[in-house]
Structure formats: C-alpha cells, structure tokens
Write an enzyme that holds these catalytic residues in place. Structure first.
Site, PDB file in Angstrom:
ATOM      1  N   GLU A 213      -2.618   0.997   2.890  1.00  0.00           N
ATOM      2  CA  GLU A 213      -2.218  -0.106   1.898  1.00  0.00           C
ATOM      3  C   GLU A 213      -3.027  -1.249   1.881  1.00  0.00           C
ATOM      4  OE1 GLU A 213       1.889   0.447   3.884  1.00  0.00           O
ATOM      5  OE2 GLU A 213       2.825   0.723   1.730  1.00  0.00           O
TER       6      GLU A 213
ATOM      7  N   GLU B  26       4.488   7.851   5.951  1.00  0.00           N
ATOM      8  CA  GLU B  26       5.819   7.063   6.401  1.00  0.00           C
ATOM      9  C   GLU B  26       6.973   8.044   6.178  1.00  0.00           C
ATOM     10  OE1 GLU B  26       3.323   6.009   4.823  1.00  0.00           O
ATOM     11  OE2 GLU B  26       3.163   3.937   5.733  1.00  0.00           O
TER      12      GLU B  26
END
Ligand code: NAI
Length: 697
Positions: A105, A125
């Site tokens: 990210e 995740e």
C-alpha cells in the site's frame, strides 16, 4: 533508527530498517514521514527513493504492534501514504524480496515503482479476516485492473513481480530491474526528477470490462468458497467500489469494510490463530538461541501406519532416513506404502518424477540395530505396548551414538517410564505425530521430566524443517489433544444414551464447523483403537461413568470403514456414511436395558456439551502445567483435530462465548443424572477466571 536517510547525488534515499521484514510500526512510519519532509525542504534533492533494508521491502504492518494503540498512532499508515503521495518531488519505491500488505500500500502511494525480479507481492489481510485498510483495495485495481487485483485481494496469496509485470496494461511497475535494484532506482529517479505532473495511482481508472456482470459472477464464486468467513466478500465489495466510485468515496467504503471486519469474531479468531502459531514455537524456559544439535540422519523404528508417514516427512525435507523392523515383510510393506503415496502424488501432478526418485533414494531399510547407531535422531513408532517400547529403547540405548535424540511416537504411554528404560533420559522426548503423519500438520512435542532443553530446542527446529506445527505438552495420559478428546468422546456416548442418533450428533458438530463429527471420525480412525484404550483406561479408573455404546458396537465387530460397518453402514469401496438400522436397534435395546426414555436433544445442547467438555479439560491441562498456554491448546485443535479455524480453537471460542456463560451451561449439565456431574465441576482455573471476570487469553 527504524528508517535511515541519506542523499546520493541529488536523490534522497529512505531505507526502511525494522527487522525482520521492515514492518511499518510507529517509529518506522514516523522516520519515513520525517525523511520525506526533509527531502522536500532540501533544495539540493530532486527526487526520493524509498526502499527496505535486508530481506524485504516491507512485509506490512508491524505485528508486534497489532491491536495496540501504537498501530493507529499518527502518522498512521494512511497519513504516511498521504505524505508520500502529496510530496512535491517524485517518490520512487524500489521494491524487492517481499512487498506485502501495508508495504504494498505504501508502494502504491509512491509516484513510481521499480521492482526486482522474484519479489513476492501480496495483500494478505484476508487471511486475518480483514481487508487491506490503507488504500490497497482502491489502488491495486487501478494499476492491475479489477480482475487481477480481486484475485490477489480475495486470496491473499503472493504473486511474483515478473508475473505481475506481464499483466496487460499494468501500471504497478514502471520498470523491472534486472541487476542492481538500487542503481536502477537511482538512475530512474534522476530520469523522472523533472517530470511534472507527478503521476498518482488515485488519478487512474480501475479497468473492468463489464463491471456489473463481472462482480455478480465473482460475488457468487466468492460466496460459495468462503461460507464461514465474511472477509472475502467484504474485500470484493471494496474492490467493486474502486470501479464504481470516485477515489475518495472508495476509500471511505474501504474504511467502513475494514472497521466492520475488525470486530467480527471470525477475524478475532484468525488473528488469534496467527499469534497462537507463533507463540507455540516458544518454550518459556528454553530461550531463543539455545544451541541445537545437528540432525542430518534420521532413523525410524517400525514401518507401520505411523512409521511410514513419519519417514516421508523427513524424505520430503531432504533428510536421509533408515527404517528398522523385525521382519523383512514388514519393511517391504512399509516401503511399498510410501511408494504408493508418492506415486499417487506423481499421478496427480503434485510431485515431479525426479523429486520422487530423489526422495526414495534417501530411504534405506534394515533389520539390524547396528545399522542405525550413527543416526542423529531416532523416532520409535512400534506397537503401543510398554513391553515392546522397553525392548526397543533398551536396544537404542545400547547402539545409538552419544548425543543422539531418542524420540517416541507413543500416543498414550508414560514418556518418563520410556525415558527411564535408557541411561540417558535427558535425550528422550516424545514426538507425537497424527495420522496420516505425512499430511497432518500437528506435532505434539512431549517434554519428559528429564528432557534436556537443547533436545527440546532441536526438536522444535526439526518440526519447522518438516513443516509441522509443534506444540509442547507435558507428560500425562493422552497428552493435550487426546486427553481432551476423551472427554468429547464421553459426551458423544452420553448423548447416544439419552436419545441422540450418531448422525444427529455428527450433523450438529459439523454444522458448528468440525471437519467431521465424533462418530464419523471414529469410523474413519477405527473404533477398535478407542476400545483398546478404554479397556486400559477405565480399568484404571473404576467407578468412572461412561456410555457402554461404543463397546457394544465393537462387540458387534463394527470397527468402522475398514470393516465396512461402524456407527454407520458403508457400501464396498465407498466412504459415504449411511445411517444403520443395526446401530439404531442396538441403541434402542441399550436404552431399554437401562430404563432410559429417549429425549429430544437440541443441536445447541449437543454442541455445547461437546465443545465445553474440551474447554473444561483444557483448563485442567493449563492448571496442571501440561499445556503452557491456552493458545497452545487452540493450536492443537486447529491443526490436529479439525476444529473450525474461524472459531479460533476451543479456548478462544470459550472466551468469545464468555466464560461466565460457559460455566452457567456446565452447571446445568452437571444436574443431568445421565451425565457425569463430577466432570462438569468447573476446573479451578476456569472458576477463578469467571470470578475475576477474566478470559483464557
Ligand atoms: P502399526 O501396527 O501400523 O505399526 C507398528 C509397526 O511396528 C509394525 O510394522 C510392526 O511390525 C513394528 N514393530 C513392532 N514391534 C517392533 C520392534 N520391536 N522393532 C521394530 N519394529 C517393530 O502401528 P501404528 O499405528 O503405526 O502405531 C505405532 C505407534 O504410533 C504406536 O505407539 C501408536 O500409539 C502411535 N500412534 C498411532 C497413531 C495412529 O493413528 N495409528 C497416531 C499417533 C500415534
């Protein structure tokens, strides 16, 4: 320092430096943001490179910070990415080795990305029941297209950089570095230093040919595959938002999804399991860095069901194994079974022929103890009789070289007694594998009274090498897993006494999420095994209440799948469990003989009695110090007994239900005259936790 700053020529280099994987903890985020600010205000700097020290760009969130306020302290990951993206000078991510989760990210917040080949790229995740919460669901589809991004986000699996570089139209990598990544990144940064406007991923459009049809199709697929896990569908909706919404609205949708998932019991359970696995590898009084013994040659005594499977683990890891038996036929049978297992894998395309050949070349056999004396580790897997174990360990003591580790795979016998058959009890340890030993992940490492610390450290390292989840257990009858399952099995029996059918109990357990209910499990494992154990155990505990139904079944010769009949009927060559009229009649007669009028029992009661029996016995194990920590018990059940992962294991589940509620139910069960009131007395630890308002964790 958790991120370093230097200027090379006109390029500022910020190097994330937080071993082992440059997790983006508070100090690292702070130092990175400070680096960007410093570069902004230095007129001599025209561009910035962010990279990672050591073996990773960044593995993402710092797991040491997980769940603590520090994880959210400013600059949090979102604000750091904001700082990077809005920097007035070009920021280039120089990515290598591992670029996952928050690390990816962060890279997506940079203006440019240059990657080394072989980099593992992932947003994992979902494996913790979450979704990427720092823009991953919004930016990844913008550089890879919705379909590729969706696959990565919903599966959480890593993809190699060179594969991603081939995605048509991809904008994830501006360049793939062939040789020296840093050189390439510096040259690239100089090249783009003056280019304006700075490209931002947020300004791109997420490609998706026919969004409505695509996401509806994907929704059906994902829903079907992730029944008990809410995260994959939430991931999908967030990715859909990247296509249908403006960037900032999509970010808001992502935030909402993340916050909603964070409080689900499923995510709680997955995060618990993640930490439980790491905790299980630690032994409180055996510090990290304890020297380990070198294990290069393994011997296995007994080439039966377990010996063969145990050997395969080591062959798979590239370690030579010598198997010892009493008769050549037994060796031949054992080797043939190993061959058959490997050949099935070759046929399915899961194993290459040359690998199979290489593994078999590591296997030798012998009838002679003199041939195994040089082994560094010997694992005994002979008949479960103390006399046979004594004969074997006396021999091992005589022939094994000094310092060799002597392990027993016993599932119920006293490891201390076995150790005392030798003059080197410090070198004796239990390595309790689960059947099929080449498949099941769990390994109970049984610590005897005299087991040396370096032996324990070595066995834990060996477990890692053969890809097992090792959990340490003290010595007791059944160790952690089987001692608890005995109580679960006893409850299954009482439930039959009181009116349940085996199918009803199994259905309830399977609806709860167990891979298999207790009776289907018994039929698979062989009911005769439990029968033999009960005969010994219950003769040692006169007066113990238990249902006679399982013994009656065995007296009918119904041992399970292997005899074509058990709690269920089986058609020849088939594994489908068919409810059996013979068993129904047997149960009816049994109840009539005891004068029991069968009652209807709810699924809720069935599940509570099965699961809380595990919990109460688990609490005893903790109190007695047999298990080191509640999460170890959970690991045993998740990796060896098919306990549903999304419930986190029996102790985690009990915490989620609330220990007060668990004890309330137990008190009710204690009043049932057909159950065992003594057993349902809450273990002292459990009672104490309830009184203090605490949990196992
Ligand atoms: P098995 O009966 O399939 O194999 C035992 C093998 O040991 C036979 O091949 C036999 O010929 C050999 N053997 C017997 N005495 C010997 C001796 N003195 N020297 C050398 N070899 C000898 O039994 P299985 O199921 O493999 O069990 C072995 C051990 O593993 C037992 O202690 C059992 O409790 C334990 N275990 C079994 C599990 C299972 O699911 N079957 C699971 C976990 C542990």
């Amino acid at each position: 320092m958790t991120a370093t700053y230097e200027v090379r020529g006109q390029v500022a280099v910020i190097t994330l430096s937080n071993p082992p994987v440059n997790g983006l903890g508070f100090e690292t985020r702070q130092a990175t943001a400070a680096g960007i600010n410093r570069a902004e205000s230095d007129a001599a700097v025209t561009a910035i490179v962010i990279t990672g020290a050591g073996g990773a760009f960044s593995g993402g969130a710092d797991i040491k910070e997980f769940g603590s306020p520090k994880a959210l302290a400013e600059p949090n990951l979102l604000s750091l990415i904001q700082v990077v993206e809005s920097c007035s000078k070009p920021v280039v991510a120089a990515i290598h080795s591992v670029c996952m989760g928050g690390g990816l990210e962060l890279a997506l917040g940079c203006h440019y990305r240059i990657a080394a080949k072989g980099t593992k790229v992932a947003l994992p995740e979902v494996k913790l029941g979450l979704l990427p919460g720092a823009g991953g669901t919004q930016r990844l589809p913008r550089v890879l297209g919705a379909e590729v991004a969706l696959n990565m986000i919903v599966s959480g699996e890593p993809v190699l950089s060179e594969m991603l570089a081939q995605v048509p139209g991809q904008k994830l990598f501006d360049r793939l570095a062939d040789a020296d990544l840093m050189e390439a990144a510096l040259a690239f940064a100089a090249e783009v230093a003056d280019k304006r406007p700075l490209p931002r991923v947020r300004d791109l459009k997420a490609r998706c040919a026919n969004p409505e049809a695509f996401f509806q199709f994907a929704r059906n697929m994902v829903a079907g595959m992730s029944k008990n896990f809410p995260a994959p569908l939430r991931c999908l909706e967030a990715v859909a938002a990247s296509v249908t919404m403006k960037f900032d609205d999509g970010m808001k949708a992502e935030r909402e999804g993340f916050a909603a998932l964070m409080v689900t019991p499923e995510s709680g359970a997955l995060r618990h399991a993640f930490f439980a696995e790491r905790a299980a590898s630690k032994i409180s009084d055996v510090p990290a860095g304890t020297p380990v013994r070198n294990i290069a040659q393994v011997a296995v005594i007994g080439a039966g069901t377990m010996g063969g499977g145990i050997s395969m683990n080591f062959l798979n890891a590239g370690l030579p194994v010598v198997m010892l038996e009493t008769k050549q036929e037994a060796l031949d049978r054992g080797v043939a079974t190993i061959r058959k297992n490997y050949e099935a894998q070759v046929k399915k395309g899961k194993l290459k022929q040359d690998k199979y050949d290489a593994r078999m070349a590591l296997l030798t056999t012998t009838l002679n103890y003199a041939d195994i004396g040089h082994a560094d580790l010997v694992i005994e897997a002979v008949f479960e009789e103390i006399g046979v174990k004594q004969a074997v360990f006396t021999q091992l003591d005589a022939v094994m070289k000094p310092g060799a580790i002597l392990a027993s795979n016993t599932s119920t016998l006293d490891l201390n007694a076995i150790a005392n058959f030798t003059k080197r009890p410090q070198d004796v340890v239990g390595m309790h594998f689960f059947s099929p030993a080449n498949v099941m992940r769990l390994l109970e490492v049984v610590r005897g009274a005299a087991t040396a610390k370096d032996v324990l450290a070595t066995v834990m390292a060996v477990a890692k090498k053969i890809k097992k989840t090792a959990v340490v257990s003290g010595v007791c009858d059944g160790f952690i897993g089987n001692r608890m399952i005995e109580q679960y099995g006893r409850q299954g029996g009482f439930l039959l006494d009181e009116g349940c059918t085996p199918a009803q109990v199994d259905r309830a357990a399977e609806k709860f999420g167990f891979a298999m209910g207790p009776f289907r499990m018994g039929d698979l494992a062989g009911n005769d095994i439990g029968w033999a154990i009960r005969k010994r155990r219950y003769s040692e505990k006169p007066g113990l209440r238990y249902s006679k139904t399982a013994d009656l079944l065995c007296e009918l010769g119904r041992f399970g799948q292997k005899t074509g009949a058990g709690w269920y009927d089986y058609l020849p060559g088939k594994r489908d469990a068919i409810p059996s009229a013979v068993v129904t009649e047997m149960l009816d007669k049994h109840r009539a003989a005891l004068g029991i009028t069968p009652r209807k029992i709810s699924d809720e009661e069935i599940v509570q009695r099965l699961v809380y029996s595990l919990v109460n016995e688990g609490a005893h194990l903790l109190e007695e110090g047999i298990a080191q920590r509640a999460s170890d018990i959970d690991m045993v059940y998740l990796s060896g007994y098919g306990f549903p992962l999304w419930r986190g294991g029996p102790m985690c589940y009990a915490d989620q239900v609330g220990l007060f509620n668990v004890v309330q139910a137990m008190n009710k069960f204690a009043k049932n005259p057909l159950d065992d009131a003594e057993f349902w007395k809450p273990a002292p630890l459990l009672a104490r936790l309830v009184a203090e308002g605490k949990t196992f964790s």
